[in-house]
Design a protein around this motif. Structure first.
Motif, PDB file in Angstrom:
ATOM      1  N   ASP A 108      71.296  34.275 176.356  1.00  0.00           N
ATOM      2  CA  ASP A 108      70.711  33.366 175.374  1.00  0.00           C
ATOM      3  C   ASP A 108      71.690  32.214 175.115  1.00  0.00           C
ATOM      4  O   ASP A 108      72.772  32.172 175.724  1.00  0.00           O
ATOM      5  CB  ASP A 108      70.341  34.118 174.076  1.00  0.00           C
ATOM      6  CG  ASP A 108      71.556  34.704 173.368  1.00  0.00           C
ATOM      7  OD1 ASP A 108      72.696  34.312 173.706  1.00  0.00           O
ATOM      8  OD2 ASP A 108      71.374  35.565 172.491  1.00  0.00           O
ATOM      9  N   THR A 109      71.329  31.304 174.219  1.00  0.00           N
ATOM     10  CA  THR A 109      72.167  30.114 174.019  1.00  0.00           C
ATOM     11  C   THR A 109      73.531  30.464 173.425  1.00  0.00           C
ATOM     12  O   THR A 109      74.468  29.697 173.520  1.00  0.00           O
ATOM     13  CB  THR A 109      71.446  29.082 173.129  1.00  0.00           C
ATOM     14  OG1 THR A 109      70.750  29.808 172.112  1.00  0.00           O
ATOM     15  CG2 THR A 109      70.446  28.254 173.916  1.00  0.00           C
ATOM     16  N   GLN A 110      73.652  31.663 172.829  1.00  0.00           N
ATOM     17  CA  GLN A 110      74.965  32.081 172.308  1.00  0.00           C
ATOM     18  C   GLN A 110      75.808  32.790 173.376  1.00  0.00           C
ATOM     19  O   GLN A 110      76.907  33.252 173.115  1.00  0.00           O
ATOM     20  CB  GLN A 110      74.810  33.052 171.124  1.00  0.00           C
ATOM     21  CG  GLN A 110      74.423  32.381 169.809  1.00  0.00           C
ATOM     22  CD  GLN A 110      72.914  32.244 169.693  1.00  0.00           C
ATOM     23  OE1 GLN A 110      72.182  33.207 169.883  1.00  0.00           O
ATOM     24  NE2 GLN A 110      72.446  31.050 169.407  1.00  0.00           N
ATOM     25  N   GLY A 111      75.248  32.907 174.581  1.00  0.00           N
ATOM     26  CA  GLY A 111      76.018  33.542 175.663  1.00  0.00           C
ATOM     27  C   GLY A 111      75.862  35.053 175.716  1.00  0.00           C
ATOM     28  O   GLY A 111      76.641  35.743 176.394  1.00  0.00           O
ATOM     29  N   MET A 193      66.365  25.099 180.202  1.00  0.00           N
ATOM     30  CA  MET A 193      67.403  25.975 179.640  1.00  0.00           C
ATOM     31  C   MET A 193      67.850  25.485 178.268  1.00  0.00           C
ATOM     32  O   MET A 193      68.417  26.244 177.494  1.00  0.00           O
ATOM     33  CB  MET A 193      68.587  26.061 180.599  1.00  0.00           C
ATOM     34  CG  MET A 193      68.251  26.838 181.850  1.00  0.00           C
ATOM     35  SD  MET A 193      69.634  27.855 182.316  1.00  0.00           S
ATOM     36  CE  MET A 193      68.899  29.015 183.418  1.00  0.00           C
ATOM     37  N   GLY A 194      67.589  24.204 177.997  1.00  0.00           N
ATOM     38  CA  GLY A 194      68.029  23.631 176.725  1.00  0.00           C
ATOM     39  C   GLY A 194      67.000  23.686 175.611  1.00  0.00           C
ATOM     40  O   GLY A 194      67.228  23.147 174.535  1.00  0.00           O
ATOM     41  N   GLY A 195      65.846  24.292 175.841  1.00  0.00           N
ATOM     42  CA  GLY A 195      64.881  24.390 174.745  1.00  0.00           C
ATOM     43  C   GLY A 195      63.454  24.514 175.220  1.00  0.00           C
ATOM     44  O   GLY A 195      63.126  24.182 176.361  1.00  0.00           O
ATOM     45  N   LEU A 196      62.610  25.009 174.303  1.00  0.00           N
ATOM     46  CA  LEU A 196      61.198  25.232 174.645  1.00  0.00           C
ATOM     47  C   LEU A 196      60.420  23.924 174.777  1.00  0.00           C
ATOM     48  O   LEU A 196      59.355  23.894 175.379  1.00  0.00           O
ATOM     49  CB  LEU A 196      60.518  26.085 173.559  1.00  0.00           C
ATOM     50  CG  LEU A 196      60.933  27.552 173.439  1.00  0.00           C
ATOM     51  CD1 LEU A 196      60.151  28.225 172.321  1.00  0.00           C
ATOM     52  CD2 LEU A 196      60.731  28.285 174.747  1.00  0.00           C
TER      53      LEU A 196
END
Ligand SMILES: O=P(O)(O)OC[C@H](O)CO
Length: 414
Positions: A108-111, A193-196
């Motif tokens: 996820d975006t937090q790794g 990958m940077g957002g919906l």
């Protein structure tokens, strides 16, 4: 022992190897028994698991192909994230041990890694060395570029081979990996990958000109379409086509079915595109843990993941199937065993993945409803190849239809 069902989509030689991994784990301890259950193709296994979850009859573990990643990530209550499972069950799990291309895909975006990366592949070129010899081509020199491939295909045909090349997984090969390999985006926001709130950009000059060529080649069978997923395989196995572009994990089935000397190459690239070749992206599948099962099953799954993380287990799976060695430790293990010296070309997949540091266009994709979007892309490609639509009209339609699916996904997951 506590039985833990593992729904999967591996058939043929890959299914046999998967069952061997489960039985080896079962033999290594006595508390847990992993029970693999074949659920059909990747899309069928994923749809089946989602339906089973709704009916509260899901297994604890399901294999989901890479295009289902965004959908699984959005299914929050249904998924027990792997990083959390490992921490709660006190099993060691260090995402830094994986190739960054693999970790990035499933985190996820937090790794935090949400699924367990079991079988990652990439697209490579296979060729029939016997047919190359018959055509007067050097059996040790695969084509590097698309124009070279076209010339070789013509020579194969002149010597009696019916078709130059075919491909597996039409969108994965002829849109997704084609684009990464040429460092071209297929969507905004770093390919989703940077957002919906991402939009597809597949109707671009690279993909349009590639599809135009495929349609032109289809007329004389320089290229011959063989269907979706792995349906084109028999054309290559039988020697009808001299070359095939497909999953690095097609290797297991080719070696089991084809009676010719097999050659490997990197995917061809269009030389007029500056910066190509870049690097290819992963496909294959990862393992998702679903909620709603008894605690003991999760304890067992954490132990199973620790087992699957062993370099020797990962190296065995890679060597037997053609899936990537997904940790440098597994790659080193295979090298130290002399696997690549004994099997020249078996490292093409990893060399291609790591050819250049990934860019925003080549680190992977994450689009909601991408299983359906792939169907749309392939339907439009089929219309192009049948001469019903120009490449541009088909790609414009695929882009528009795909973006409608993306907006619906965004709305449902706000
Ligand atoms: O045949 P696999 O397992 O390498 O998977 C190919 C595609 O990535 C599936 O989406």
């Amino acid at each position: 022992a506590t039985e833990i069902q593992w729904w999967h989509a591996m058939s043929g030689p890959l299914g046999e190897k998967l069952e061997k991994i489960a039985s080896d784990f079962n033999a290594s301890q006595s508390e847990y028994k992993i029970v693999p259950v074949f659920k059909g193709s990747y899309p069928e296994a994923m749809t089946g698991a989602i339906a089973a979850f709704r009916a509260k009859q899901n297994p604890a573990l399901v294999q989901v192909f890479e295009v289902g990643t965004a959908t699984m990530m959005a299914a929050k209550g249904a998924v027990y994230p792997v990083y959390k499972l490992m921490a709660e069950q006190n099993e060691p799990f260090d995402t830094k041990t994986y190739l960054p291309a693999v970790t990035g895909y499933y985190s996820d975006t937090q790794g935090n890694m949400l699924s367990f990366p079991f079988n990652s592949s990439t697209t490579i070129l296979y060729y029939n060395k016997d047919l190359f010899k018959k055509a007067g081509l050097d059996p040790n020199t695969p084509p590097k570029t698309w124009p070279e491939l076209e010339e070789m295909a013509k020579k194969l045909q002149a010597s009696g081979t019916a078709c130059g090349f075919t491909t597996q997984w039409p969108s994965w090969v002829n849109v997704e990996n084609l684009s990464a390999w040429h460092n071209v985006a297929i969507g905004t926001k770093q390919n989703g990958m940077g957002g919906l709130d991402t939009q597809l950009t597949i109707s671009n000059p690279l993909v349009q000109s590639h599809w135009e060529k495929l349609a032109e080649w289809q007329k004389t069978k320089i290229f011959d379409y063989g269907g979706r997923q792995a349906k084109a395989d028999p054309k290559f196995f039988s020697g009808e086509c001299g070359m095939s572009i497909g999953s690095s994990a097609a290797r297991a089935a080719i070696l089991a079915n084809a009676k010719f000397d097999l050659g490997y190459g990197m995917m061809p690239y269009w030389p007029q595109v500056k910066g190509a070749p870049q690097n290819s992206i992963i496909g294959g599948a990862s393992l998702w843990v679903l909620t709603g099962r008894p605690q003991a099953e999760y304890k067992g799954l954490a132990k199973f993941f620790t087992y699957l993380s062993k370099p020797e287990v990962q190296a065995w799976w890679h060597e037997q199937t053609g899936y990537l060695p997904i940790t440098p430790a597994a790659y080193d293990f295979a090298k130290a065993e002399g696997f690549y010296a004994k099997n020249p070309g078996a490292d093409i997949s990893i060399l291609q993945m790591t050819l250049n540091p990934p860019t925003e266009n080549s680190k992977g994709l994450r689009f909601g409803s991408f299983a359906q979007i792939r169907d749309v892309i392939e339907e439009e490609l089929e219309a192009t190849l049948a001469g019903q639509k120009s490449a541009k009209a088909a790609l414009d339609a695929a882009q528009e239809r795909g973006n409608t699916l993306l907006r619906a996904f965004e709305k449902a997951n706000q």
